[in-house]
Design a protein around this motif. Structure first.
Motif, PDB file in Angstrom:
ATOM      1  N   SER A  19       0.826  -1.216   0.000  1.00  0.00           N
ATOM      2  CA  SER A  19       0.000   0.000   0.000  1.00  0.00           C
ATOM      3  C   SER A  19       0.857   1.261   0.000  1.00  0.00           C
ATOM      4  O   SER A  19       0.434   2.307  -0.498  1.00  0.00           O
ATOM      5  CB  SER A  19      -0.917   0.006   1.231  1.00  0.00           C
ATOM      6  OG  SER A  19      -1.825  -1.065   1.189  1.00  0.00           O
ATOM      7  N   GLU A  20       2.076   1.160   0.516  1.00  0.00           N
ATOM      8  CA  GLU A  20       2.955   2.330   0.614  1.00  0.00           C
ATOM      9  C   GLU A  20       3.988   2.396  -0.505  1.00  0.00           C
ATOM     10  O   GLU A  20       4.364   3.486  -0.934  1.00  0.00           O
ATOM     11  CB  GLU A  20       3.680   2.310   1.967  1.00  0.00           C
ATOM     12  CG  GLU A  20       2.735   2.456   3.168  1.00  0.00           C
ATOM     13  CD  GLU A  20       3.468   2.329   4.489  1.00  0.00           C
ATOM     14  OE1 GLU A  20       4.659   1.915   4.476  1.00  0.00           O
ATOM     15  OE2 GLU A  20       2.853   2.629   5.534  1.00  0.00           O
ATOM     16  N   ARG A  21       4.426   1.256  -0.972  1.00  0.00           N
ATOM     17  CA  ARG A  21       5.487   1.193  -1.987  1.00  0.00           C
ATOM     18  C   ARG A  21       4.924   1.546  -3.362  1.00  0.00           C
ATOM     19  O   ARG A  21       3.914   0.960  -3.807  1.00  0.00           O
ATOM     20  CB  ARG A  21       6.065  -0.226  -2.002  1.00  0.00           C
ATOM     21  CG  ARG A  21       7.020  -0.524  -3.149  1.00  0.00           C
ATOM     22  CD  ARG A  21       8.366   0.089  -2.945  1.00  0.00           C
ATOM     23  NE  ARG A  21       9.340  -0.484  -3.865  1.00  0.00           N
ATOM     24  CZ  ARG A  21      10.539   0.031  -4.093  1.00  0.00           C
ATOM     25  NH1 ARG A  21      10.920   1.123  -3.452  1.00  0.00           N
ATOM     26  NH2 ARG A  21      11.360  -0.541  -4.943  1.00  0.00           N
ATOM     27  N   LYS A  22       5.575   2.471  -4.046  1.00  0.00           N
ATOM     28  CA  LYS A  22       5.126   2.902  -5.380  1.00  0.00           C
ATOM     29  C   LYS A  22       6.104   2.447  -6.456  1.00  0.00           C
ATOM     30  O   LYS A  22       7.312   2.504  -6.281  1.00  0.00           O
ATOM     31  CB  LYS A  22       4.978   4.419  -5.430  1.00  0.00           C
ATOM     32  CG  LYS A  22       3.809   4.942  -4.611  1.00  0.00           C
ATOM     33  CD  LYS A  22       3.619   6.445  -4.813  1.00  0.00           C
ATOM     34  CE  LYS A  22       2.392   6.937  -4.049  1.00  0.00           C
ATOM     35  NZ  LYS A  22       2.162   8.385  -4.239  1.00  0.00           N
ATOM     36  N   GLN A  23       5.532   1.976  -7.550  1.00  0.00           N
ATOM     37  CA  GLN A  23       6.283   1.647  -8.750  1.00  0.00           C
ATOM     38  C   GLN A  23       5.446   2.098  -9.946  1.00  0.00           C
ATOM     39  O   GLN A  23       4.216   1.962  -9.923  1.00  0.00           O
ATOM     40  CB  GLN A  23       6.558   0.148  -8.837  1.00  0.00           C
ATOM     41  CG  GLN A  23       7.533  -0.379  -7.793  1.00  0.00           C
ATOM     42  CD  GLN A  23       8.966   0.031  -8.058  1.00  0.00           C
ATOM     43  OE1 GLN A  23       9.696  -0.583  -8.837  1.00  0.00           O
ATOM     44  NE2 GLN A  23       9.392   1.113  -7.415  1.00  0.00           N
ATOM     45  N   PHE A  24       6.092   2.637 -10.944  1.00  0.00           N
ATOM     46  CA  PHE A  24       5.412   3.148 -12.136  1.00  0.00           C
ATOM     47  C   PHE A  24       4.365   4.205 -11.753  1.00  0.00           C
ATOM     48  O   PHE A  24       3.299   4.300 -12.364  1.00  0.00           O
ATOM     49  CB  PHE A  24       4.748   2.008 -12.927  1.00  0.00           C
ATOM     50  CG  PHE A  24       5.693   0.875 -13.229  1.00  0.00           C
ATOM     51  CD1 PHE A  24       6.712   1.026 -14.169  1.00  0.00           C
ATOM     52  CD2 PHE A  24       5.578  -0.334 -12.560  1.00  0.00           C
ATOM     53  CE1 PHE A  24       7.581  -0.010 -14.435  1.00  0.00           C
ATOM     54  CE2 PHE A  24       6.463  -1.375 -12.821  1.00  0.00           C
ATOM     55  CZ  PHE A  24       7.463  -1.210 -13.764  1.00  0.00           C
ATOM     56  N   GLY A  25       4.663   4.949 -10.686  1.00  0.00           N
ATOM     57  CA  GLY A  25       3.802   6.060 -10.300  1.00  0.00           C
ATOM     58  C   GLY A  25       2.572   5.684  -9.499  1.00  0.00           C
ATOM     59  O   GLY A  25       1.746   6.542  -9.180  1.00  0.00           O
ATOM     60  N   GLN A  26       2.418   4.393  -9.151  1.00  0.00           N
ATOM     61  CA  GLN A  26       1.238   3.954  -8.410  1.00  0.00           C
ATOM     62  C   GLN A  26       1.634   2.978  -7.302  1.00  0.00           C
ATOM     63  O   GLN A  26       2.653   2.297  -7.408  1.00  0.00           O
ATOM     64  CB  GLN A  26       0.240   3.247  -9.350  1.00  0.00           C
ATOM     65  CG  GLN A  26      -0.406   4.159 -10.378  1.00  0.00           C
ATOM     66  CD  GLN A  26      -1.430   3.411 -11.206  1.00  0.00           C
ATOM     67  OE1 GLN A  26      -1.268   2.219 -11.475  1.00  0.00           O
ATOM     68  NE2 GLN A  26      -2.492   4.084 -11.599  1.00  0.00           N
ATOM     69  N   PRO A  27       0.826   2.898  -6.237  1.00  0.00           N
ATOM     70  CA  PRO A  27       1.108   1.894  -5.205  1.00  0.00           C
ATOM     71  C   PRO A  27       1.051   0.492  -5.805  1.00  0.00           C
ATOM     72  O   PRO A  27       0.261   0.222  -6.709  1.00  0.00           O
ATOM     73  CB  PRO A  27      -0.023   2.100  -4.190  1.00  0.00           C
ATOM     74  CG  PRO A  27      -0.536   3.474  -4.438  1.00  0.00           C
ATOM     75  CD  PRO A  27      -0.359   3.727  -5.904  1.00  0.00           C
ATOM     76  N   LEU A  28       1.873  -0.385  -5.289  1.00  0.00           N
ATOM     77  CA  LEU A  28       1.848  -1.762  -5.761  1.00  0.00           C
ATOM     78  C   LEU A  28       0.459  -2.385  -5.607  1.00  0.00           C
ATOM     79  O   LEU A  28       0.041  -3.216  -6.423  1.00  0.00           O
ATOM     80  CB  LEU A  28       2.868  -2.606  -4.982  1.00  0.00           C
ATOM     81  CG  LEU A  28       4.354  -2.355  -5.271  1.00  0.00           C
ATOM     82  CD1 LEU A  28       5.198  -3.179  -4.322  1.00  0.00           C
ATOM     83  CD2 LEU A  28       4.698  -2.692  -6.714  1.00  0.00           C
ATOM     84  N   SER A  29      -0.250  -1.966  -4.582  1.00  0.00           N
ATOM     85  CA  SER A  29      -1.565  -2.549  -4.306  1.00  0.00           C
ATOM     86  C   SER A  29      -2.592  -2.234  -5.383  1.00  0.00           C
ATOM     87  O   SER A  29      -3.664  -2.867  -5.422  1.00  0.00           O
ATOM     88  CB  SER A  29      -2.090  -2.054  -2.954  1.00  0.00           C
ATOM     89  OG  SER A  29      -2.190  -0.645  -2.945  1.00  0.00           O
ATOM     90  N   SER A  30      -2.309  -1.291  -6.268  1.00  0.00           N
ATOM     91  CA  SER A  30      -3.262  -0.951  -7.326  1.00  0.00           C
ATOM     92  C   SER A  30      -3.168  -1.912  -8.514  1.00  0.00           C
ATOM     93  O   SER A  30      -4.023  -1.884  -9.402  1.00  0.00           O
ATOM     94  CB  SER A  30      -3.020   0.485  -7.811  1.00  0.00           C
ATOM     95  OG  SER A  30      -1.768   0.583  -8.481  1.00  0.00           O
TER      96      SER A  30
END
Length: 384
Positions: A269-280
């Motif tokens: 929920s906190e870690r972002k990759q490609f501009g979005q949280p991983l949870s997305s």
């Protein structure tokens, strides 16, 4: 059936959770590094003071009378904080239950209060031997009758809490001429008994905070009153108590899996990759969904087995199902959680690699997954 816990069981779960967060979890990494034994023993004493060393024991002996369900709920919460401590509590409760179930009145009076109040930091369960693991009936440890005494000789392997246990339940052959599994008896042996020798500490992959040792008996002389139950009927006791112990290990595995996935949910929920949280990302969501579904199924299997035990109904099959499914679910949950952390999951700064190591043994002790499948198959086929 399990939508809402009774208030007393909810309180046990909440209390275990608070103690786990406040006292067990902060020490877990230190224990994993091989340090912190003094603080570990203090935590065991704290847990005893709060009723967690006699969860299914009568209040006449200082027990909580929480039943098997209360026991399972407590072990799961303690395992979220520290699997090594939860294991110690689980085995100590198992020892207390054996004494309550088959011990004499004098044995119950003498030993149960010392287990429940923390006088004995832990109890030891001496069954496994080098050539008698899954095939426990092949044990070689002997107890020879000598007047009003028995003399124990032999060795036990992989004994949890041996270094600080105050009391051991020990299985030994009393009639070597009897048919396999029929000449075994069960004894209570105090830790300071001459001839009882604590052997080397095993260097383990996980749950390193919980001591695991060899225990040797060299002309260990114990009074005949140390016998529990009838002579030569001890193996039946072991089989019955192992079924109850499997509920504890199932709950322990479940607790580790829950903690791993809770940690992973925070991270993605906190870690972002490609501009979005991983949870997305849908792929991540599906991984979470699969593990959460399996954990919920494990929880229900554990509660079902515990409820049957509390009701005095046969529960061996359900305990094996719970232990099998929860322990293997814990493997998948911890590895999924580690994977979701990426490279960070492999680093000891994060607890994921410890969760994975701690969970691994749960498919082995108290009966391997393969043994659980044999028990389940035997139970479902015995009527055909």
């Amino acid at each position: 059936m399990f939508h809402k816990l009774p208030d007393e069981l909810q309180l046990i779960s909440e209390t275990a959770g608070k103690l786990s967060r406040d006292h067990l979890e902060p020490l877990a990494a230190t224990l994993d590094s091989g340090e912190g034994r003094e603080s570990f023993l203090k935590n065991l004493n704290l847990l005893a003071a709060n009723g967690f060393m006699g969860l299914n024991i009568s209040s006449d002996y200082g027990g909580t009378e929480a039943g098997a369900t209360g026991f399972a709920l407590a072990i799961a919460k303690l395992a979220e904080g520290c699997a090594a401590t939860a294991l110690t509590v689980s085995v100590s409760n198992m020892v207390a239950e054996v004494i309550q179930a088959v011990g004499s009145q004098a044995q119950r009076d003498a030993y149960l209060p010392k287990l429940t109040d923390g006088t004995f930091p832990a109890g030891g369960f001496c069954l496994t031997e080098a050539d008698a693991g899954s095939d426990a009936a092949s044990m070689r440890c002997r107890a020879a009758k000598d007047g009003d005494f028995y003399v124990l000789n032999g060795s036990k392997l992989y004994i949890s809490s041996a270094e600080y246990a105050g009391l051991f339940v020990v299985w030994a052959v009393t009639d070597p001429a009897a048919r396999k599994g029929k000449g075994i008896s069960c004894f209570l042996v105090e830790a300071n008994t001459p001839g009882l020798i604590i052997g080397k500490a095993e260097k383990k992959m996980g749950q390193t905070g919980s001591a695991t040792n060899e225990v040797h008996f060299q002309d260990c002389r114990i009074p005949a009153s140390a016998l529990m139950g009838a002579e030569n009927e001890g193996f039946r006791i072991a089989v019955k108590e192992l079924a109850g112990g499997r509920i504890g290990i199932a709950a322990l595995a479940y607790g580790i899996g829950v903690k791993a996935m809770e940690t992973a949910k925070v991270y993605v929920s906190e870690r972002k990759q490609f501009g979005q949280p991983l949870s997305s990302q849908q792929g991540i969501q599906w991984m979470l969904a699969d593990r959460e579904t399996e954990l919920e199924a494990a929880r229900l299997l554990i509660l079902q087995a515990a409820a049957l035990k509390d009701d005095g109904l046969p529960f061996a099959k359900q305990a094996s199902m719970a232990k099998l499914y929860a322990s293997e679910t814990a493997q998948r949950a911890t590895y999924t959680a580690l994977q979701l952390h990426g490279g960070a999951g492999y680093i000891r700064e994060y607890p994921l690699e410890r969760y994975a190591r701690d969970a691994r043994i749960t498919t082995i002790y108290e009966g391997t997954s393969e043994i659980q499948r044999l028990v389940i198959a035997r139970e479902i086929l015995k009527d055909f």
